[in-house]
Design an enzyme around this catalytic site. Structure first.
Site, PDB file in Angstrom:
ATOM      1  CG  ASP A   1      21.692   1.052  44.415  1.00  0.00           C
ATOM      2  OD1 ASP A   1      22.897   1.002  44.131  1.00  0.00           O
ATOM      3  OD2 ASP A   1      20.783   0.931  43.573  1.00  0.00           O
TER       4      ASP A   1
ATOM      5  CE  LYS B   1      29.385   8.320  40.776  1.00  0.00           C
ATOM      6  NZ  LYS B   1      28.687   9.570  40.701  1.00  0.00           N
TER       7      LYS B   1
ATOM      8  CG  ASP C   1      14.914   8.226  46.718  1.00  0.00           C
ATOM      9  OD1 ASP C   1      14.903   9.392  46.276  1.00  0.00           O
ATOM     10  OD2 ASP C   1      15.693   7.351  46.297  1.00  0.00           O
TER      11      ASP C   1
ATOM     12  N   GLY D   1      13.467  -0.713  42.840  1.00  0.00           N
ATOM     13  CA  GLY D   1      13.880  -2.089  42.496  1.00  0.00           C
ATOM     14  C   GLY D   1      14.287  -2.899  43.728  1.00  0.00           C
TER      15      GLY D   1
HETATM   16  C1  LIG Z   1      20.619   4.657  41.961  1.00  0.00           C
HETATM   17  S1  LIG Z   1      19.167   5.252  42.689  1.00  0.00           S
HETATM   18  C2  LIG Z   1      18.608   3.891  43.611  1.00  0.00           C
HETATM   19  C3  LIG Z   1      17.944   2.823  42.805  1.00  0.00           C
HETATM   20  C4  LIG Z   1      17.235   1.816  43.664  1.00  0.00           C
HETATM   21  N1  LIG Z   1      18.161   0.996  44.433  1.00  0.00           N
HETATM   22  C5  LIG Z   1      16.342   0.878  42.861  1.00  0.00           C
HETATM   23  O1  LIG Z   1      16.538  -0.345  42.950  1.00  0.00           O
HETATM   24  O2  LIG Z   1      15.422   1.323  42.177  1.00  0.00           O
HETATM   25  C6  LIG Z   1      19.762   6.361  43.899  1.00  0.00           C
HETATM   26  C7  LIG Z   1      18.669   7.053  44.683  1.00  0.00           C
HETATM   27  O3  LIG Z   1      19.270   7.727  45.804  1.00  0.00           O
HETATM   28  C8  LIG Z   1      18.431   8.821  46.107  1.00  0.00           C
HETATM   29  N2  LIG Z   1      19.083   9.777  47.030  1.00  0.00           N
HETATM   30  C9  LIG Z   1      20.057  10.658  46.766  1.00  0.00           C
HETATM   31  N3  LIG Z   1      20.319  11.383  47.870  1.00  0.00           N
HETATM   32  C10 LIG Z   1      19.527  10.928  48.874  1.00  0.00           C
HETATM   33  C11 LIG Z   1      19.340  11.267  50.253  1.00  0.00           C
HETATM   34  N4  LIG Z   1      20.041  12.224  50.835  1.00  0.00           N
HETATM   35  N5  LIG Z   1      18.451  10.579  50.970  1.00  0.00           N
HETATM   36  C12 LIG Z   1      17.730   9.585  50.403  1.00  0.00           C
HETATM   37  N6  LIG Z   1      17.848   9.240  49.100  1.00  0.00           N
HETATM   38  C13 LIG Z   1      18.732   9.892  48.345  1.00  0.00           C
HETATM   39  C14 LIG Z   1      18.146   9.416  44.746  1.00  0.00           C
HETATM   40  O4  LIG Z   1      16.979  10.240  44.787  1.00  0.00           O
HETATM   41  C15 LIG Z   1      17.949   8.163  43.891  1.00  0.00           C
HETATM   42  O5  LIG Z   1      16.597   7.830  43.755  1.00  0.00           O
END
Ligand SMILES: C[S@@+](CC[C@H](N)C(=O)[O-])C[C@H]1O[C@@H](n2cnc3c(N)ncnc32)[C@H](O)[C@@H]1O
Length: 345
Positions: free
Chosen positions: A272, A302, A235, A219
């Site tokens: 995010d 968070k 990601d 998004g």
């Molecule tokens: C809430 S979502 C993000 C949504 C995004 N902003 C959107 O608009 O679609 C959080 C994302 O952080 C990613 N994430 C978690 N740990 C991560 C890491 N160490 N490195 C990169 N991404 C990570 C997760 O896989 C997840 O897809």
């Protein structure tokens, strides 16, 4: 004397995201100091408060030192004891204020669930629009007016106030900013970044290169691409297929700590991830050399166990001196989180 005392107090209705009214009130107390009177209109969300200062001075302080959890304020210039009848509102609005002909005025009506009346918010608004037009030859508008006439209706009282839109912290009724959902929109999360752009007074189309950490399903990345920014998205999860073909996108399907980035490559870093804030801070710190001096960072934080202020304090401390906080705001589209806007020093 009486008049002097009256001039030195003002009343407002404040609104926070559901469950965060307490935090908003704490911030107001910090700004103005006790004693205060708060009364709840919707528990832990909407409340009436009186300040020991005149309306203009109190508003100025609230606008200039905007609390993070206070989403919206409306002044209360009148509190009518009422019975749900439209006529008493119309009478007040057409006799107690002065408006010049041609003034653009937006009427915003909110009512509590307890107000058992068949008249809808929209119908109250429509009737007031008509009455104001007739009485003052003003022009009703939905947005972009010179003034907002705000009404907050409960079973016992109608709280009414007139203000310039910029004095309400948000020009949306109750600060409930609405964006139209687009067809094929990748995630609701996109609204958060759209709202952040407005609330922090940014224009993403002015940036050339952005890094989106924790980008899936995409998004935020899609919004930045729409603004013409070249985006590096990271990601371990998959990005939406529709995005992968975009010529301005570079995607690393990896954990962010496993990606090597060029120094000073980006002017914008957005993140995010729903991680514990201090873990996120450690990760962001590692990535910061890739953000140019003067660059912008937008981070979703968070809120752990509602210890909001401590969480923000720790995170801001962890990210300093490289990042300096410009503004923090719990956006209407934030859930158990808030959004911070930093500049790299
Ligand atoms: C809430 S979502 C993000 C949504 C995004 N902003 C959107 O608009 O679609 C959080 C994302 O952080 C990613 N994430 C978690 N740990 C991560 C890491 N160490 N490195 C990169 N991404 C990570 C997760 O896989 C997840 O897809």
């Amino acid at each position: 004397m009486m008049e002097e005392q009256l001039l030195q107090s003002s009343t407002f209705i404040g609104t926070a995201n559901r469950g965060y009214g307490q935090q908003a009130q704490e911030e107001i107390i910090r700004l103005f100091g006790p004693p205060f009177k708060f009364s709840q209109l919707v528990p832990n969300e909407t409340f009436r408060f009186e300040l020991p200062l005149g309306k203009a001075e109190a508003t100025q302080r609230l606008v200039e030192q905007e609390p993070m959890f206070l989403r919206h304020i409306q002044p209360v210039d009148a509190e009518l004891d009422w019975d749900g009848e439209l006529d008493s509102l119309l009478e007040w609005a057409t006799s107690s204020i002065k408006l010049e002909a041609g003034t653009l005025i937006a009427v915003q009506v909110r009512k509590t669930e307890q107000l058992a009346t068949k008249v809808s918010q929209g119908e109250y608004k429509q009737a007031l629009d008509l009455a104001l037009t007739k009485a003052y030859a003003t022009e009703p508008v939905a947005k972009g007016g010179e003034f907002i006439l705000s009404l907050y209706l409960t079973p016992e009282k109608a709280y009414i106030g007139l203000s310039a839109p910029e004095h309400n912290l948000s020009d949306w009724s109750g600060g409930a900013i609405r964006f139209r959902k687009e067809e094929g929109q990748l995630s609701r999360a996109k609204f958060k970044l759209l709202e952040a752009e407005q609330v922090f007074g940014l224009d993403f189309s002015q940036y050339k290169m952005a890094l989106d950490v924790g980008a899936a399903p995409g998004g935020w990345t899609s919004l930045l691409l729409e603004r013409g920014v070249k985006v590096t998205a990271i990601d371990p999860a998959k990005l939406d297929k529709a995005l992968l073909k975009h010529p301005n996108l570079t995607f690393h399907q990896k954990n962010a700590s496993d990606v090597k980035l060029l120094a000073d490559a980006y002017e914008l870093l957005v993140c995010d991830m729903s991680w514990s804030p201090r873990q996120m801070a450690r990760l962001i710190k590692e990535l910061l050399p890739s953000l140019r001096t003067g660059g912008t960072a937008i981070l979703t934080v968070k809120l752990m166990h509602k210890k909001a202020f401590q969480t923000v304090r720790e995170l801001v401390g962890d990210l300093s001196p490289e990042l300096s906080l410009q503004k923090g705001k719990q956006l209407f589209h934030n859930r158990e989180e808030l959004t911070l806007f930093f500049i790299k020093s």
